[in-house]
Design a protein around this motif. Structure first.
Motif, mmCIF file in Angstrom:
data_model
loop_
_atom_site.group_PDB
_atom_site.id
_atom_site.type_symbol
_atom_site.label_atom_id
_atom_site.label_comp_id
_atom_site.label_asym_id
_atom_site.label_seq_id
_atom_site.Cartn_x
_atom_site.Cartn_y
_atom_site.Cartn_z
ATOM 1 N N VAL A 94 3.018 18.791 -4.704
ATOM 2 C CA VAL A 94 2.982 17.346 -4.491
ATOM 3 C C VAL A 94 3.045 17.068 -2.990
ATOM 4 C CG1 VAL A 94 4.138 15.140 -4.895
ATOM 5 C CG2 VAL A 94 4.100 16.885 -6.694
ATOM 6 N N ASP A 95 2.075 16.331 -2.477
ATOM 7 C CA ASP A 95 2.026 16.011 -1.045
ATOM 8 C C ASP A 95 2.470 14.571 -0.803
ATOM 9 O OD1 ASP A 95 1.138 18.442 0.124
ATOM 10 O OD2 ASP A 95 -0.877 18.076 -0.648
ATOM 11 N N LEU A 96 3.739 14.385 -0.455
ATOM 12 C CA LEU A 96 4.212 13.062 -0.060
ATOM 13 C C LEU A 96 3.782 12.783 1.377
ATOM 14 C CD1 LEU A 96 7.893 12.934 -1.420
ATOM 15 C CD2 LEU A 96 5.828 11.968 -2.454
ATOM 16 N N PRO A 97 3.591 11.525 1.736
ATOM 17 C CA PRO A 97 3.238 11.202 3.125
ATOM 18 C C PRO A 97 4.355 11.612 4.077
ATOM 19 C CG PRO A 97 2.945 9.297 1.685
ATOM 20 C CD PRO A 97 3.650 10.343 0.877
ATOM 21 N N VAL A 139 5.373 6.390 6.464
ATOM 22 C CA VAL A 139 5.967 5.758 5.281
ATOM 23 C C VAL A 139 6.513 4.384 5.659
ATOM 24 C CG1 VAL A 139 7.908 5.901 3.661
ATOM 25 C CG2 VAL A 139 6.535 7.922 4.146
ATOM 26 N N GLN A 140 6.302 3.402 4.791
ATOM 27 C CA GLN A 140 6.888 2.084 5.002
ATOM 28 C C GLN A 140 8.377 2.146 4.684
ATOM 29 O OE1 GLN A 140 5.143 -1.096 2.708
ATOM 30 N NE2 GLN A 140 6.593 -2.625 3.446
ATOM 31 N N ILE A 141 9.191 1.685 5.637
ATOM 32 C CA ILE A 141 10.650 1.801 5.517
ATOM 33 C C ILE A 141 11.277 0.415 5.624
ATOM 34 C CG2 ILE A 141 12.726 2.716 6.623
ATOM 35 C CD1 ILE A 141 10.930 5.049 7.612
ATOM 36 N N TYR A 176 15.448 2.987 3.355
ATOM 37 C CA TYR A 176 14.824 3.627 2.202
ATOM 38 C C TYR A 176 13.309 3.532 2.315
ATOM 39 C CZ TYR A 176 14.130 -1.094 0.320
ATOM 40 O OH TYR A 176 13.751 -2.394 0.146
ATOM 41 N N PRO A 177 12.585 4.561 1.833
ATOM 42 C CA PRO A 177 11.120 4.484 1.736
ATOM 43 C C PRO A 177 10.749 3.514 0.619
ATOM 44 C CG PRO A 177 11.896 6.768 1.657
ATOM 45 C CD PRO A 177 13.079 5.883 1.456
ATOM 46 N N VAL A 178 9.934 2.528 0.942
ATOM 47 C CA VAL A 178 9.642 1.441 0.001
ATOM 48 C C VAL A 178 9.070 1.945 -1.314
ATOM 49 C CG1 VAL A 178 8.189 -0.607 -0.341
ATOM 50 C CG2 VAL A 178 9.386 -0.270 1.835
ATOM 51 N N ASP A 179 8.248 2.970 -1.276
ATOM 52 C CA ASP A 179 7.600 3.460 -2.494
ATOM 53 C C ASP A 179 8.598 3.929 -3.558
ATOM 54 O OD1 ASP A 179 5.175 2.890 -1.413
ATOM 55 O OD2 ASP A 179 4.650 4.957 -0.895
ATOM 56 N N PHE A 180 9.829 4.233 -3.151
ATOM 57 C CA PHE A 180 10.820 4.751 -4.102
ATOM 58 C C PHE A 180 11.956 3.755 -4.348
ATOM 59 C CE2 PHE A 180 8.680 8.513 -2.556
ATOM 60 C CZ PHE A 180 8.529 9.273 -3.707
ATOM 61 N N LYS A 181 11.769 2.500 -3.956
ATOM 62 C CA LYS A 181 12.854 1.524 -4.025
ATOM 63 C C LYS A 181 13.494 1.451 -5.417
ATOM 64 C CE LYS A 181 14.153 -3.266 -3.100
ATOM 65 N NZ LYS A 181 15.259 -3.123 -4.027
ATOM 66 N N LYS A 182 12.695 1.331 -6.464
ATOM 67 C CA LYS A 182 13.278 1.146 -7.796
ATOM 68 C C LYS A 182 14.080 2.363 -8.251
ATOM 69 C CE LYS A 182 9.139 2.524 -10.452
ATOM 70 N NZ LYS A 182 8.153 2.052 -11.454
ATOM 71 N N PHE A 183 13.786 3.516 -7.675
ATOM 72 C CA PHE A 183 14.526 4.720 -8.058
ATOM 73 C C PHE A 183 15.852 4.814 -7.306
ATOM 74 C CE2 PHE A 183 10.067 5.576 -8.972
ATOM 75 C CZ PHE A 183 10.163 5.882 -10.317
ATOM 76 N N TYR A 184 15.953 4.188 -6.121
ATOM 77 C CA TYR A 184 17.252 4.083 -5.453
ATOM 78 C C TYR A 184 18.160 3.107 -6.188
ATOM 79 C CZ TYR A 184 15.229 6.610 -1.506
ATOM 80 O OH TYR A 184 14.646 7.562 -0.728
ATOM 81 N N ALA A 198 13.576 11.818 -8.849
ATOM 82 C CA ALA A 198 13.445 11.027 -10.068
ATOM 83 C C ALA A 198 12.161 10.205 -10.056
ATOM 84 C CB ALA A 198 14.647 10.100 -10.232
ATOM 85 N N GLY A 199 11.698 9.841 -8.867
ATOM 86 C CA GLY A 199 10.444 9.110 -8.737
ATOM 87 C C GLY A 199 9.217 9.990 -8.834
ATOM 88 N N THR A 200 9.422 11.293 -8.975
ATOM 89 C CA THR A 200 8.307 12.251 -9.048
ATOM 90 C C THR A 200 8.174 12.860 -10.433
ATOM 91 O OG1 THR A 200 8.626 12.783 -6.700
ATOM 92 C CG2 THR A 200 7.344 14.343 -8.025
ATOM 93 N N PHE A 201 9.314 13.161 -11.076
ATOM 94 C CA PHE A 201 9.307 13.853 -12.366
ATOM 95 C C PHE A 201 9.465 12.860 -13.526
ATOM 96 C CE2 PHE A 201 10.171 17.234 -9.436
ATOM 97 C CZ PHE A 201 9.578 18.352 -10.005
ATOM 98 N N ALA A 202 9.012 13.282 -14.701
ATOM 99 C CA ALA A 202 9.136 12.437 -15.897
ATOM 100 C C ALA A 202 10.592 12.288 -16.319
ATOM 101 C CB ALA A 202 8.300 13.031 -17.034
ATOM 102 N N GLU A 203 11.343 13.377 -16.264
ATOM 103 C CA GLU A 203 12.762 13.354 -16.596
ATOM 104 C C GLU A 203 13.535 14.115 -15.526
ATOM 105 O OE1 GLU A 203 13.879 14.646 -20.505
ATOM 106 O OE2 GLU A 203 12.038 13.877 -21.409
ATOM 107 N N THR A 204 14.619 13.517 -15.065
ATOM 108 C CA THR A 204 15.457 14.159 -14.064
ATOM 109 C C THR A 204 16.896 14.173 -14.538
ATOM 110 O OG1 THR A 204 13.999 13.406 -12.270
ATOM 111 C CG2 THR A 204 16.215 14.114 -11.654
ATOM 112 N N TYR A 205 17.516 15.343 -14.470
ATOM 113 C CA TYR A 205 18.935 15.504 -14.758
ATOM 114 C C TYR A 205 19.639 15.875 -13.450
ATOM 115 C CZ TYR A 205 17.636 15.726 -19.719
ATOM 116 O OH TYR A 205 17.146 15.443 -20.972
#
Length: 360
Positions: A223-226, A231-233, A261-269, A311-318
């Motif tokens: 997976v290649d994240l920017p 990244v928009q912060i 926080y990186p905006v693309d992952f806001k809902k996961f924070y 958690a913003g990358t995988f379907a399920e995270t523990y």
């Protein structure tokens, strides 16, 4: 009003008396309490009745300690603490130097691992990696650098930086032994040129530093994240400041001390994570994953800022605390792997706790 004035003058009196004697009140109080869990060697001459008075009987003890901290900082620009040092640019650093948590020794490169300790560290990672390999599970370990390694330019000039630390040697030995492990010191130093990647008033990396670590791990998993600079912060309130609390000193909140926080992952924070769990907590569900599989994240407190990106990358995270202070973590982690049956396992730790791994 009179009583309040008496309390204030009493506090100032004790501060002045101990300062003239060359001992700060905060040193005495902290070292007589369990806050820093250290014995004071340089004030054993203090009469027992004064020691008992400071420990048990002075009213407004916290106010006294706070006043003394501010007084000492103002007069000599120092903070009396055996665990914390204030560097330049108002960056605060841990200077722990006990047997199991040696951030100062790691910075100065003043201690080395024995060959047996290096082999113990390799064995710890090998057991987890081989356990995963036997079950067709992808395994990676991430060792986060100590804050002092990334922001050495802000460390007090009186503390000399070493060249090659015992952690550098251990990480290289692990890589040579075939362990999938990342130590992103160079990447974090580069990222720190344009962004704050550790909290100025705390010992941990912030969300941007964790993003750098997560990006390196995910790159190994396809997976290649920017890059962080593209990244928009945005900011989200005040950042962590535990080291300020340790020394009872308040520093001004500045642009650098905010929580980013990186905006693309806001809902996961914003998700409600159970970071205290010693068994796998979750699953934390992502309905639109990049990797439609299951991940188990295990580690110390450095996993907390990193987990939302995962958690913003995988379907399920523990997510699970590694419990490294309390029990043999490798055994418990293997039990957790069998329980969750993940497709990927990520082990996260900070450099200064590697000593604990070598003792197992």
């Amino acid at each position: 009003m009179l009583m309040k004035s008496i309390k204030v003058y009493s506090i100032l009196f004790f501060v002045a008396v101990f300062s003239m004697m060359g001992v700060t009140v905060s040193e005495v109080i902290r070292n007589r309490n369990s806050d820093e869990k250290k014995e004071m060697d340089n004030v054993t001459w203090i009469p027992d009745f004064i020691d008992k008075t400071i420990k048990d009987n002075i009213p407004q003890k916290k106010a006294l300690m706070t006043a003394d901290v501010y007084y000492t900082k103002f007069v000599i620009d120092k903070v009396s603490s055996q665990l914390v040092e204030v560097g330049t640019n108002n960056f605060i650093f841990l200077i722990t130097n006990n047997e199991s948590d040696c951030e100062l020794a790691d910075y100065q490169c003043s201690k080395k691992f024995t060959q047996q300790e290096i082999e113990n560290g390799i064995s710890f990672y090998s057991k987890m990696q081989n356990f995963c390999k036997d079950r067709n599970i992808e395994f990676f370990a991430l060792c986060a650098p100590n804050k002092s390694k990334v922001y050495s330019q802000y460390m007090p000039p009186s503390i000399c930086k070493g060249d090659v630390s015992r952690n550098d040697i251990l990480i290289e030995a692990c890589k040579n032994a075939g362990i999938n492990i990342i130590y992103p010191k160079a990447e974090l130093i580069e990222a720190s040129r344009n962004n704050i990647v550790y909290y100025p008033y705390d010992s941990h990396w912030n969300r941007l530093g964790a993003y750098v670590g997560a990006r390196l791990i995910l790159k190994n998993w396809g997976v290649d994240l920017p890059a962080l600079e593209s990244v928009q912060i945005e900011t989200d309130g005040e950042g962590d400041n535990d080291l300020c609390k340790w020394i009872s000193l308040r520093f001004p909140q500045t642009a650098d001390s905010k929580k980013f926080y990186p905006v693309d992952f806001k809902k996961f924070y914003d998700m409600d994570y159970d970071f205290d769990s010693v068994v796998p907590a979750g699953p934390y569900i992502n309905p639109e994953p990049v990797i439609a599989k299951k991940l188990l994240v295990v580690g110390d407190s450095y996993r907390m800022s990193l987990s939302p990106v995962m958690a913003g990358t995988f379907a399920e995270t523990y997510i699970m605390y590694n419990g490294i202070w309390d029990w043999k973590p490798c055994e418990k982690i293997c039990e957790a792997i069998e329980q969750v049956n993940p497709d990927y396992v990520l082990y996260v730790s900070v450099e200064r706790y590697n000593k604990l791994l070598t003792m197992k």
